[in-house]
Design a protein around this motif. Structure first.
Motif, PDB file in Angstrom:
ATOM      1  N   GLY A  96      43.724  -1.911 -16.044  1.00 14.05           N
ATOM      2  CA  GLY A  96      43.715  -2.634 -14.772  1.00 14.05           C
ATOM      3  C   GLY A  96      43.100  -1.852 -13.627  1.00 14.05           C
ATOM      4  O   GLY A  96      42.659  -2.440 -12.638  1.00 14.05           O
ATOM      5  N   ARG A  97      43.032  -0.539 -13.744  1.00 14.02           N
ATOM      6  CA  ARG A  97      42.427   0.282 -12.683  1.00 14.02           C
ATOM      7  C   ARG A  97      40.916   0.380 -12.830  1.00 14.02           C
ATOM      8  O   ARG A  97      40.236   0.860 -11.925  1.00 14.02           O
ATOM      9  CB  ARG A  97      43.060   1.674 -12.677  1.00 14.02           C
ATOM     10  N   GLY A  98      40.403  -0.046 -13.958  1.00  9.92           N
ATOM     11  CA  GLY A  98      38.962  -0.099 -14.143  1.00  9.92           C
ATOM     12  C   GLY A  98      38.330   1.233 -14.467  1.00  9.92           C
ATOM     13  O   GLY A  98      39.005   2.190 -14.861  1.00  9.92           O
ATOM     14  N   PRO A  99      37.008   1.306 -14.291  1.00 10.98           N
ATOM     15  CA  PRO A  99      36.271   2.490 -14.720  1.00 10.98           C
ATOM     16  C   PRO A  99      36.581   3.752 -13.917  1.00 10.98           C
ATOM     17  O   PRO A  99      36.268   4.853 -14.350  1.00 10.98           O
ATOM     18  CB  PRO A  99      34.803   2.088 -14.559  1.00 10.98           C
ATOM     19  N   ARG A 100      37.205   3.625 -12.774  1.00 12.99           N
ATOM     20  CA  ARG A 100      37.489   4.810 -11.945  1.00 12.99           C
ATOM     21  C   ARG A 100      38.763   5.554 -12.355  1.00 12.99           C
ATOM     22  O   ARG A 100      39.029   6.637 -11.849  1.00 12.99           O
ATOM     23  CB  ARG A 100      37.579   4.403 -10.479  1.00 12.99           C
ATOM     24  N   ALA A 101      39.526   4.977 -13.276  1.00 11.30           N
ATOM     25  CA  ALA A 101      40.741   5.652 -13.734  1.00 11.30           C
ATOM     26  C   ALA A 101      40.356   6.984 -14.383  1.00 11.30           C
ATOM     27  O   ALA A 101      39.395   7.068 -15.140  1.00 11.30           O
ATOM     28  CB  ALA A 101      41.495   4.777 -14.726  1.00 11.30           C
ATOM     29  N   GLU A 102      41.098   8.014 -14.080  1.00  8.14           N
ATOM     30  CA  GLU A 102      40.753   9.365 -14.547  1.00  8.14           C
ATOM     31  C   GLU A 102      40.941   9.570 -16.043  1.00  8.14           C
ATOM     32  O   GLU A 102      40.416  10.526 -16.604  1.00  8.14           O
ATOM     33  CB  GLU A 102      41.562  10.395 -13.771  1.00  8.14           C
ATOM     34  N   ILE A 103      41.641   8.687 -16.694  1.00  6.52           N
ATOM     35  CA  ILE A 103      41.964   8.862 -18.108  1.00  6.52           C
ATOM     36  C   ILE A 103      40.762   8.678 -19.035  1.00  6.52           C
ATOM     37  O   ILE A 103      40.727   9.199 -20.135  1.00  6.52           O
ATOM     38  CB  ILE A 103      43.106   7.892 -18.516  1.00  6.52           C
ATOM     39  N   TRP A 104      39.736   7.967 -18.587  1.00  4.92           N
ATOM     40  CA  TRP A 104      38.636   7.587 -19.467  1.00  4.92           C
ATOM     41  C   TRP A 104      37.706   8.741 -19.821  1.00  4.92           C
ATOM     42  O   TRP A 104      37.386   9.573 -18.992  1.00  4.92           O
ATOM     43  CB  TRP A 104      37.797   6.467 -18.835  1.00  4.92           C
ATOM     44  N   SER A 105      37.244   8.713 -21.052  1.00  5.40           N
ATOM     45  CA  SER A 105      36.148   9.590 -21.475  1.00  5.40           C
ATOM     46  C   SER A 105      34.878   9.038 -20.827  1.00  5.40           C
ATOM     47  O   SER A 105      34.863   7.895 -20.347  1.00  5.40           O
ATOM     48  CB  SER A 105      36.014   9.563 -23.002  1.00  5.40           C
ATOM     49  N   PRO A 106      33.797   9.811 -20.829  1.00  7.03           N
ATOM     50  CA  PRO A 106      32.544   9.280 -20.273  1.00  7.03           C
ATOM     51  C   PRO A 106      32.101   7.975 -20.952  1.00  7.03           C
ATOM     52  O   PRO A 106      31.661   7.053 -20.284  1.00  7.03           O
ATOM     53  CB  PRO A 106      31.539  10.410 -20.517  1.00  7.03           C
ATOM     54  N   LEU A 107      32.244   7.890 -22.273  1.00  9.93           N
ATOM     55  CA  LEU A 107      31.865   6.669 -22.984  1.00  9.93           C
ATOM     56  C   LEU A 107      32.749   5.496 -22.559  1.00  9.93           C
ATOM     57  O   LEU A 107      32.251   4.411 -22.267  1.00  9.93           O
ATOM     58  CB  LEU A 107      31.940   6.871 -24.495  1.00  9.93           C
ATOM     59  N   GLU A 108      34.059   5.704 -22.540  1.00 11.33           N
ATOM     60  CA  GLU A 108      34.970   4.614 -22.158  1.00 11.33           C
ATOM     61  C   GLU A 108      34.678   4.136 -20.736  1.00 11.33           C
ATOM     62  O   GLU A 108      34.677   2.929 -20.470  1.00 11.33           O
ATOM     63  CB  GLU A 108      36.420   5.080 -22.281  1.00 11.33           C
ATOM     64  N   ARG A 109      34.412   5.071 -19.844  1.00  6.12           N
ATOM     65  CA  ARG A 109      34.094   4.706 -18.451  1.00  6.12           C
ATOM     66  C   ARG A 109      32.849   3.821 -18.399  1.00  6.12           C
ATOM     67  O   ARG A 109      32.813   2.810 -17.696  1.00  6.12           O
ATOM     68  CB  ARG A 109      33.910   5.969 -17.613  1.00  6.12           C
ATOM     69  N   LEU A 110      31.819   4.191 -19.156  1.00  5.10           N
ATOM     70  CA  LEU A 110      30.592   3.396 -19.191  1.00  5.10           C
ATOM     71  C   LEU A 110      30.825   2.024 -19.825  1.00  5.10           C
ATOM     72  O   LEU A 110      30.295   1.011 -19.354  1.00  5.10           O
ATOM     73  CB  LEU A 110      29.492   4.144 -19.944  1.00  5.10           C
TER      74      LEU A 110
END
Length: 140
Positions: A96-110
């Motif tokens: 729900g926090r989207g791509p800016r959430a700190e938990i994501w790997s670079p791939l997940e963020r993209l």
């Protein structure tokens, strides 16, 4: 949707709670426009067939679409599936926090950014495509 009988999307909830089904009018409002509905429905299948995308990453995409379109049914079903595939509770909560959430790997963020762009603009911008094409990103 002020004044409608539609649910308010509250995001991740404990699995297994009983919920009333959505009225048909809410399901129509919650989904994407008819112009984009077909493409979004095919996105997870195409990602699974054509890309070297791990099942957990695919579930994050599905969860992001469910979150953004307020699809309670899809959310509930895919929270269960994602959990079985090793997606953590923290990752599910971060959808729900989207791509800016700190938990994501670079791939997940993209991937989450690409999903949001498809939902908003029906296209993926050049910077996101370039990032997804980089070998260091696709390696996970």
């Amino acid at each position: 949707m002020r004044g409608s009988r539609c649910f308010t999307h509250g995001g991740p909830r404990p699995v297994g709670r009983t919920r009333r089904p959505l009225p048909a009018e809410c399901a129509r409002r919650a989904g994407p426009s008819p112009r984009t509905r077909g493409g979004l429905a095919r996105l997870p299948r195409q990602a699974a067939r054509r890309a070297a995308l791990e099942a957990g990453s695919r579930e994050l995409l599905i969860l992001r679409v469910a979150w953004r379109t307020r699809s309670r049914y899809e959310w509930d079903q895919h929270v269960r599936i994602a959990g079985r595939l090793g997606v953590s509770d923290e990752q599910i909560a971060a959808v729900g926090r989207g791509p800016r959430a700190e938990i994501w790997s670079p791939l997940e963020r993209l991937l989450i950014s690409a999903t949001d762009q498809l939902l908003e603009d029906q296209r993926i911008d050049d910077a996101t495509w370039t990032g997804l094409a980089e070998p260091t990103t696709t390696a996970g």
